[in-house]
Design a protein around this motif. Sequence first.
Motif, PDB file in Angstrom:
ATOM      1  N   VAL A 181    -123.715 -34.310 -12.936  1.00  0.00           N
ATOM      2  CA  VAL A 181    -122.399 -34.525 -13.511  1.00  0.00           C
ATOM      3  C   VAL A 181    -122.079 -33.329 -14.383  1.00  0.00           C
ATOM      4  O   VAL A 181    -122.974 -32.718 -14.988  1.00  0.00           O
ATOM      5  CB  VAL A 181    -122.346 -35.837 -14.332  1.00  0.00           C
ATOM      6  N   GLY A 182    -120.823 -32.944 -14.435  1.00  0.00           N
ATOM      7  CA  GLY A 182    -120.435 -31.816 -15.262  1.00  0.00           C
ATOM      8  C   GLY A 182    -118.982 -31.907 -15.659  1.00  0.00           C
ATOM      9  O   GLY A 182    -118.252 -32.813 -15.244  1.00  0.00           O
ATOM     10  N   ILE A 183    -118.541 -30.948 -16.483  1.00  0.00           N
ATOM     11  CA  ILE A 183    -117.148 -30.877 -16.912  1.00  0.00           C
ATOM     12  C   ILE A 183    -116.662 -29.448 -16.774  1.00  0.00           C
ATOM     13  O   ILE A 183    -117.441 -28.494 -16.813  1.00  0.00           O
ATOM     14  CB  ILE A 183    -116.967 -31.359 -18.362  1.00  0.00           C
TER      15      ILE A 183
ATOM     16  N   ARG B 217    -111.617 -31.311 -24.511  1.00  0.00           N
ATOM     17  CA  ARG B 217    -113.002 -30.964 -24.200  1.00  0.00           C
ATOM     18  C   ARG B 217    -113.972 -31.990 -24.799  1.00  0.00           C
ATOM     19  O   ARG B 217    -114.956 -32.365 -24.181  1.00  0.00           O
ATOM     20  CB  ARG B 217    -113.311 -29.562 -24.727  1.00  0.00           C
ATOM     21  N   ARG B 218    -113.694 -32.443 -26.008  1.00  0.00           N
ATOM     22  CA  ARG B 218    -114.596 -33.409 -26.647  1.00  0.00           C
ATOM     23  C   ARG B 218    -114.662 -34.714 -25.860  1.00  0.00           C
ATOM     24  O   ARG B 218    -115.733 -35.291 -25.674  1.00  0.00           O
ATOM     25  CB  ARG B 218    -114.164 -33.686 -28.092  1.00  0.00           C
ATOM     26  N   LEU B 219    -113.516 -35.177 -25.368  1.00  0.00           N
ATOM     27  CA  LEU B 219    -113.503 -36.409 -24.588  1.00  0.00           C
ATOM     28  C   LEU B 219    -114.289 -36.227 -23.286  1.00  0.00           C
ATOM     29  O   LEU B 219    -115.069 -37.098 -22.892  1.00  0.00           O
ATOM     30  CB  LEU B 219    -112.071 -36.828 -24.282  1.00  0.00           C
ATOM     31  N   SER B 220    -114.118 -35.083 -22.630  1.00  0.00           N
ATOM     32  CA  SER B 220    -114.882 -34.847 -21.398  1.00  0.00           C
ATOM     33  C   SER B 220    -116.378 -34.807 -21.690  1.00  0.00           C
ATOM     34  O   SER B 220    -117.187 -35.290 -20.897  1.00  0.00           O
ATOM     35  CB  SER B 220    -114.431 -33.540 -20.740  1.00  0.00           C
TER      36      SER B 220
ATOM     37  N   GLU C 150    -119.364 -37.069 -20.127  1.00  0.00           N
ATOM     38  CA  GLU C 150    -120.495 -36.417 -19.457  1.00  0.00           C
ATOM     39  C   GLU C 150    -121.832 -36.974 -19.952  1.00  0.00           C
ATOM     40  O   GLU C 150    -122.722 -37.284 -19.149  1.00  0.00           O
ATOM     41  CB  GLU C 150    -120.450 -34.908 -19.690  1.00  0.00           C
ATOM     42  N   ILE C 151    -121.983 -37.103 -21.266  1.00  0.00           N
ATOM     43  CA  ILE C 151    -123.265 -37.610 -21.769  1.00  0.00           C
ATOM     44  C   ILE C 151    -123.439 -39.093 -21.433  1.00  0.00           C
ATOM     45  O   ILE C 151    -124.570 -39.577 -21.301  1.00  0.00           O
ATOM     46  CB  ILE C 151    -123.427 -37.365 -23.285  1.00  0.00           C
ATOM     47  N   MET C 152    -122.329 -39.808 -21.266  1.00  0.00           N
ATOM     48  CA  MET C 152    -122.421 -41.199 -20.823  1.00  0.00           C
ATOM     49  C   MET C 152    -123.007 -41.257 -19.408  1.00  0.00           C
ATOM     50  O   MET C 152    -123.980 -41.969 -19.148  1.00  0.00           O
ATOM     51  CB  MET C 152    -121.037 -41.848 -20.840  1.00  0.00           C
TER      52      MET C 152
ATOM     53  N   ALA D  44    -124.682 -39.012 -17.951  1.00  0.00           N
ATOM     54  CA  ALA D  44    -126.001 -38.379 -17.925  1.00  0.00           C
ATOM     55  C   ALA D  44    -127.138 -39.376 -18.160  1.00  0.00           C
ATOM     56  O   ALA D  44    -128.303 -39.050 -17.968  1.00  0.00           O
ATOM     57  CB  ALA D  44    -126.074 -37.252 -18.965  1.00  0.00           C
ATOM     58  N   GLU D  45    -126.796 -40.594 -18.573  1.00  0.00           N
ATOM     59  CA  GLU D  45    -127.825 -41.636 -18.663  1.00  0.00           C
ATOM     60  C   GLU D  45    -128.373 -41.976 -17.284  1.00  0.00           C
ATOM     61  O   GLU D  45    -129.507 -42.453 -17.152  1.00  0.00           O
ATOM     62  CB  GLU D  45    -127.237 -42.893 -19.310  1.00  0.00           C
ATOM     63  N   GLN D  46    -127.569 -41.726 -16.241  1.00  0.00           N
ATOM     64  CA  GLN D  46    -127.972 -42.044 -14.876  1.00  0.00           C
ATOM     65  C   GLN D  46    -128.063 -40.815 -13.974  1.00  0.00           C
ATOM     66  O   GLN D  46    -128.792 -40.830 -12.975  1.00  0.00           O
ATOM     67  CB  GLN D  46    -126.981 -43.038 -14.248  1.00  0.00           C
ATOM     68  N   VAL D  47    -127.313 -39.768 -14.308  1.00  0.00           N
ATOM     69  CA  VAL D  47    -127.215 -38.590 -13.443  1.00  0.00           C
ATOM     70  C   VAL D  47    -127.555 -37.345 -14.260  1.00  0.00           C
ATOM     71  O   VAL D  47    -127.107 -37.211 -15.405  1.00  0.00           O
ATOM     72  CB  VAL D  47    -125.787 -38.452 -12.864  1.00  0.00           C
ATOM     73  N   ALA D  48    -128.289 -36.411 -13.679  1.00  0.00           N
ATOM     74  CA  ALA D  48    -128.638 -35.168 -14.372  1.00  0.00           C
ATOM     75  C   ALA D  48    -127.376 -34.385 -14.712  1.00  0.00           C
ATOM     76  O   ALA D  48    -126.390 -34.408 -13.964  1.00  0.00           O
ATOM     77  CB  ALA D  48    -129.556 -34.322 -13.498  1.00  0.00           C
ATOM     78  N   ASP D  49    -127.405 -33.696 -15.857  1.00  0.00           N
ATOM     79  CA  ASP D  49    -126.274 -32.854 -16.226  1.00  0.00           C
ATOM     80  C   ASP D  49    -126.633 -31.373 -16.204  1.00  0.00           C
ATOM     81  O   ASP D  49    -125.920 -30.531 -16.743  1.00  0.00           O
ATOM     82  CB  ASP D  49    -125.713 -33.244 -17.597  1.00  0.00           C
ATOM     83  N   LYS D  50    -127.753 -31.044 -15.569  1.00  0.00           N
ATOM     84  CA  LYS D  50    -128.201 -29.656 -15.434  1.00  0.00           C
ATOM     85  C   LYS D  50    -128.647 -29.395 -14.000  1.00  0.00           C
ATOM     86  O   LYS D  50    -129.033 -30.316 -13.280  1.00  0.00           O
ATOM     87  CB  LYS D  50    -129.331 -29.344 -16.409  1.00  0.00           C
ATOM     88  N   THR D  51    -128.600 -28.123 -13.623  1.00  0.00           N
ATOM     89  CA  THR D  51    -129.029 -27.701 -12.293  1.00  0.00           C
ATOM     90  C   THR D  51    -130.410 -27.083 -12.377  1.00  0.00           C
ATOM     91  O   THR D  51    -130.681 -26.262 -13.258  1.00  0.00           O
ATOM     92  CB  THR D  51    -128.039 -26.672 -11.711  1.00  0.00           C
ATOM     93  N   ASP D  52    -131.294 -27.456 -11.475  1.00  0.00           N
ATOM     94  CA  ASP D  52    -132.618 -26.835 -11.375  1.00  0.00           C
ATOM     95  C   ASP D  52    -132.460 -25.541 -10.570  1.00  0.00           C
ATOM     96  O   ASP D  52    -132.313 -25.569  -9.346  1.00  0.00           O
ATOM     97  CB  ASP D  52    -133.582 -27.788 -10.664  1.00  0.00           C
TER      98      ASP D  52
END
Length: 290
Positions: A129-131, A158-161, A165-167, A169-177
């Motif tokens: 997930v990302g913004i 930006r703050r709302l996005s 995103e962190i919501m 991120a509880e289920q989906v990664a927010d970073k790329t390997d």
Amino acid sequence: MEHQGICHKMHAGLSDLSVTDQHIHKANVEYKFILDRQKIDLPFILGQELEIEWSGQIYCVSCGSKTPKSYTQGHCYKCFKTKASCDMCIMKPETCHYHLGTCREEKFAQEVCFQPHIVYLANSSALKVGITRLGQMPTRWLDQGATQALPIMQVGSRRLSGQLEIMFAEQVADKTDWRKLLKGQAPALDLIGLRDELLDEFAPHIESIRDEFSLSLDFNEGLEILEHEHPREFVYPIAEYPAKIKSHNLDKTAKIRGRLQGIKGQYLMLDTGVINIRKYTGYELTLRRE
């Protein structure tokens, strides 16, 4: 052929856009180097030998002064400490502190933080997930080497996005390997199905965040779920993936050479190793090909 100048991240664009019967937008990714803020045709083709040499000089991309070290991808220490574009909230948008009255630059906030933002799902090395700002599509996805992307929400700040995103991120990664990104193409995902599952699971939390931000009287920070968006697919110029991931470091070895195997995200894949061009923003480079 030789090109010399101050390096910036590569420009990535799309060509040969097509739409399938399933409304999946598919396009090829094309790259241009940015040297001294000028786009130049990529001076290499797959399979050619190329050489990249660092002069030893680094220049701040904001004020232009010479700096012994690059901070936050191309800034001198003074700009790093004073520019809003270098603040922690750029990396962690949920920590935006404009509403607390402590933003470094009012103009930056208006031009960046309070512009429409997209929350998206993408497939780079796996689901993430990302913004990004609305105007940064598809650039953000291409910089991350995503092979699939799907906008799922549009919001007004930006703050709302960042909160959304962190919501997720509880289920989906927010970073790329990045290592997996360069080892091969990730298996295709059903982004629409995954979107629907996430929106259903987090529906109460989404409404809670919507209610919290609706209290803002200064800006329109509305939240819209994008139910009618379709996935995008991207094809990168890659002849072959590296058999082993080895990273080049110009700070340790000022001149590197190799045969170009592919380009993905901001990475050049050579048969001698990979190099993240964005990492060397502000570096004075000479690029050569045979």
